[in-house]
Design a protein around this motif. Sequence first.
Motif, PDB file in Angstrom:
ATOM      1  N   ASP A 165       5.184  23.283 -19.163  1.00 43.60           N
ATOM      2  CA  ASP A 165       4.528  22.336 -18.260  1.00 43.60           C
ATOM      3  C   ASP A 165       5.594  21.533 -17.519  1.00 43.60           C
ATOM      4  O   ASP A 165       6.132  20.552 -18.036  1.00 43.60           O
ATOM      5  CB  ASP A 165       3.604  21.402 -19.050  1.00 43.60           C
ATOM      6  CG  ASP A 165       2.529  22.164 -19.792  1.00 43.60           C
ATOM      7  OD1 ASP A 165       2.037  23.169 -19.247  1.00 43.60           O
ATOM      8  OD2 ASP A 165       2.182  21.773 -20.924  1.00 43.60           O
ATOM      9  N   ASP A 204       7.170  19.001 -14.696  1.00 45.17           N
ATOM     10  CA  ASP A 204       6.747  17.734 -14.110  1.00 45.17           C
ATOM     11  C   ASP A 204       7.902  17.218 -13.263  1.00 45.17           C
ATOM     12  O   ASP A 204       9.048  17.673 -13.377  1.00 45.17           O
ATOM     13  CB  ASP A 204       6.386  16.720 -15.206  1.00 45.17           C
ATOM     14  CG  ASP A 204       5.604  15.538 -14.656  1.00 45.17           C
ATOM     15  OD1 ASP A 204       5.337  15.520 -13.433  1.00 45.17           O
ATOM     16  OD2 ASP A 204       5.279  14.623 -15.433  1.00 45.17           O
ATOM     17  N   HIS A 231       8.480  17.495  -6.289  1.00 40.81           N
ATOM     18  CA  HIS A 231       7.061  17.794  -6.120  1.00 40.81           C
ATOM     19  C   HIS A 231       6.842  18.948  -5.150  1.00 40.81           C
ATOM     20  O   HIS A 231       5.806  19.610  -5.209  1.00 40.81           O
ATOM     21  CB  HIS A 231       6.309  16.548  -5.649  1.00 40.81           C
ATOM     22  CG  HIS A 231       6.057  15.579  -6.762  1.00 40.81           C
ATOM     23  ND1 HIS A 231       4.926  15.619  -7.544  1.00 40.81           N
ATOM     24  CD2 HIS A 231       6.809  14.567  -7.255  1.00 40.81           C
ATOM     25  CE1 HIS A 231       4.972  14.664  -8.453  1.00 40.81           C
ATOM     26  NE2 HIS A 231       6.105  14.011  -8.300  1.00 40.81           N
ATOM     27  N   LEU A 274       6.899  21.784  -7.545  1.00 44.73           N
ATOM     28  CA  LEU A 274       5.670  21.844  -8.344  1.00 44.73           C
ATOM     29  C   LEU A 274       4.503  22.385  -7.530  1.00 44.73           C
ATOM     30  O   LEU A 274       3.674  23.149  -8.044  1.00 44.73           O
ATOM     31  CB  LEU A 274       5.336  20.456  -8.886  1.00 44.73           C
ATOM     32  CG  LEU A 274       6.327  19.854  -9.889  1.00 44.73           C
ATOM     33  CD1 LEU A 274       5.788  18.532 -10.411  1.00 44.73           C
ATOM     34  CD2 LEU A 274       6.571  20.809 -11.043  1.00 44.73           C
ATOM     35  N   VAL A 287      13.062  18.276 -11.446  1.00 44.97           N
ATOM     36  CA  VAL A 287      11.940  18.845 -12.181  1.00 44.97           C
ATOM     37  C   VAL A 287      12.358  18.911 -13.641  1.00 44.97           C
ATOM     38  O   VAL A 287      13.505  19.224 -13.957  1.00 44.97           O
ATOM     39  CB  VAL A 287      11.576  20.249 -11.650  1.00 44.97           C
ATOM     40  CG1 VAL A 287      10.531  20.910 -12.535  1.00 44.97           C
ATOM     41  CG2 VAL A 287      11.075  20.155 -10.222  1.00 44.97           C
ATOM     42  N   PRO A 299       8.465  17.420 -19.876  1.00 45.12           N
ATOM     43  CA  PRO A 299       8.390  16.210 -20.705  1.00 45.12           C
ATOM     44  C   PRO A 299       8.550  16.528 -22.190  1.00 45.12           C
ATOM     45  O   PRO A 299       8.050  17.524 -22.699  1.00 45.12           O
ATOM     46  CB  PRO A 299       6.988  15.655 -20.405  1.00 45.12           C
ATOM     47  CG  PRO A 299       6.632  16.236 -19.076  1.00 45.12           C
ATOM     48  CD  PRO A 299       7.263  17.585 -19.030  1.00 45.12           C
ATOM     49  N   ASP A 304      12.752  14.565 -19.187  1.00 44.49           N
ATOM     50  CA  ASP A 304      12.801  13.469 -18.223  1.00 44.49           C
ATOM     51  C   ASP A 304      14.045  12.614 -18.477  1.00 44.49           C
ATOM     52  O   ASP A 304      14.187  12.044 -19.570  1.00 44.49           O
ATOM     53  CB  ASP A 304      11.541  12.619 -18.351  1.00 44.49           C
ATOM     54  CG  ASP A 304      11.473  11.529 -17.283  1.00 44.49           C
ATOM     55  OD1 ASP A 304      12.374  11.473 -16.429  1.00 44.49           O
ATOM     56  OD2 ASP A 304      10.516  10.736 -17.316  1.00 44.49           O
TER      57      ASP A 304
END
Length: 580
Positions: A402, A404, A419, A422, A489, A492, A499
């Motif tokens: 996943d 983020d 983003h 993403l 990117v 998490p 992050d």
Amino acid sequence: MPVSFLSAEQRSRYGVFNAVPDIAQLGAFFHLDADDRRRAMAANGARNRLGWSLQLGTARFLNCFLDDPEDVPAAVVDYVAEQLGLQAADLKGYGEKEARWAHQEQIRTGYGYTAFAGEQWFALACWLYKRAWTTNERPIVLFDLATHRLVEAKILLPGVTTLERLIAALRERVAARQHALMATAPSPNQAAVLENLVKVEEGRRVSRLDRLRKSPTDVSSTGLVKALDRHVELRGLGAAGWDLSAVPPGKIAALARFAHAARAQAVDELAGDRKLATLVAFAATMAPQSADEAIEVFDLAVGDLLRTSAFKATKERMRTLKDLDTAAIVLREVWLKIRSVAEIPDGGIRAALDEMDLAAIHAAADVIGDIAREPDEDFQEELLDRYATIRRFLPKLLKHLDFDAGAAETPGQGVRRGHEVLQALDFLKAIERRRTDIDPSEVPADLLSSAWHRRVFPKRGELAGTFNKSAYTVAAVERLRESLRRHEVFVPGLRKWGDPTAGLLKGAEWERARPRICDELNLSPEPGTDVERWAATLDFVPPARRRPVRRRRRPQRLGTPGQRRDRQGPPGAHRPGPPE
């Protein structure tokens, strides 16, 4: 857990003189001021006076009393006896007298020392328990910290065995509490699965624990698929749903290190809750670690694709360079001929073209069209040929990790670059099984460079106006790797590829802590104040101090080098000094 963790040498060095104190230590701990001498003189006889003074210095130096007060280095006895005007021989027999016990009580009362009794034992035990629970320090470290704490509080040191057993008992109690808390985290079914990790399945030579804790070593698309399968298997143990917040992370990491290094049989032989707690720690730490390692393989594998594509592009460029030069020369000659004809007012360009070898000209133009590249292109064409390799791992990568990118917008900067990646990844997942044509207007193309844009949305040939899914996929993977390396990117919860701002204070929590942190760092809580001060310091130019330049006057040298050497004489000869 062993009760005795000190070696015989360490026990023998506890609470005794291990060396003769130097002159600085003698002055700091065994010097007697007027009050000390007055108290010492209250004792009866020279032996008691000297013994009382030596026990005072011993309490100051060792923070305890010796079993035999006479077991003091001779240099110390001489130093104290000289201050009292006594002889060192006066101490003989003091250790056998009952007065030494009364003297110890007088020193404790008069100088604020406290015996290690019930209240002191409980306070130290509470402090050691909290320390052992929140940290993962070795027993010998806790032993040193405990003795230092007792010295600071002027609590007389207990016996070495008393302190050693206290620390061992507290660490055992801490371990039992930790194991009990962690053993209750998984459900009964999950606990059964964890306990089967150390079993060797039928038809296999090693246990699942051995297979799962082995890091991937194959840097390829196949190796990445295996790394992702390993991550899925570890995540399937259910660690994400366990609440381990009551246990300090350092304690969990210590158990996980043991599970990672010990043999599966050794883990299987652990008694009580320790076995299940060790497997819980392994599952809780290995799930994010396996994701980190899978992304590491992705980074290396895509990096290899980029390097091999760049090498292939360079090699192809060098191979076709002569053909490109030949075609360029042909077209240059054509242009020079046309320009010379165009300069003549009545010249016929059509007639000049008819005289040329048009087939050779067309062939040269085709060669240039095939070989020449746009200025902004690198190796996109060669990398596009590796689309099949990327397709082997990309669907599984997007399914099980996943990604983020934090906040969607940054003040003053608009949409963050992460983003864009993403959006591209979400679009690729959405069209994974799509069979209808894709309109170029619905494709998020912000991440595409101009070189990739020409390939994703071709404007010439039969594919003009369509969408090239292969080129878009390769471009998105290239940008994903770049964004991961820049931490635009992240995934998490990971340590390396997670992050980078996860551990920072934010919002109201930071506002509450900012004054204290800035005060500890000697910084201003107001933004810009320290920067302006540092900038002023850097920009400050001190006034230059001008020194008078003294120019040495070179002596006049007459004659040739040979003549000067003759006047000076041979090397090493005496040369006359200046006239008197």
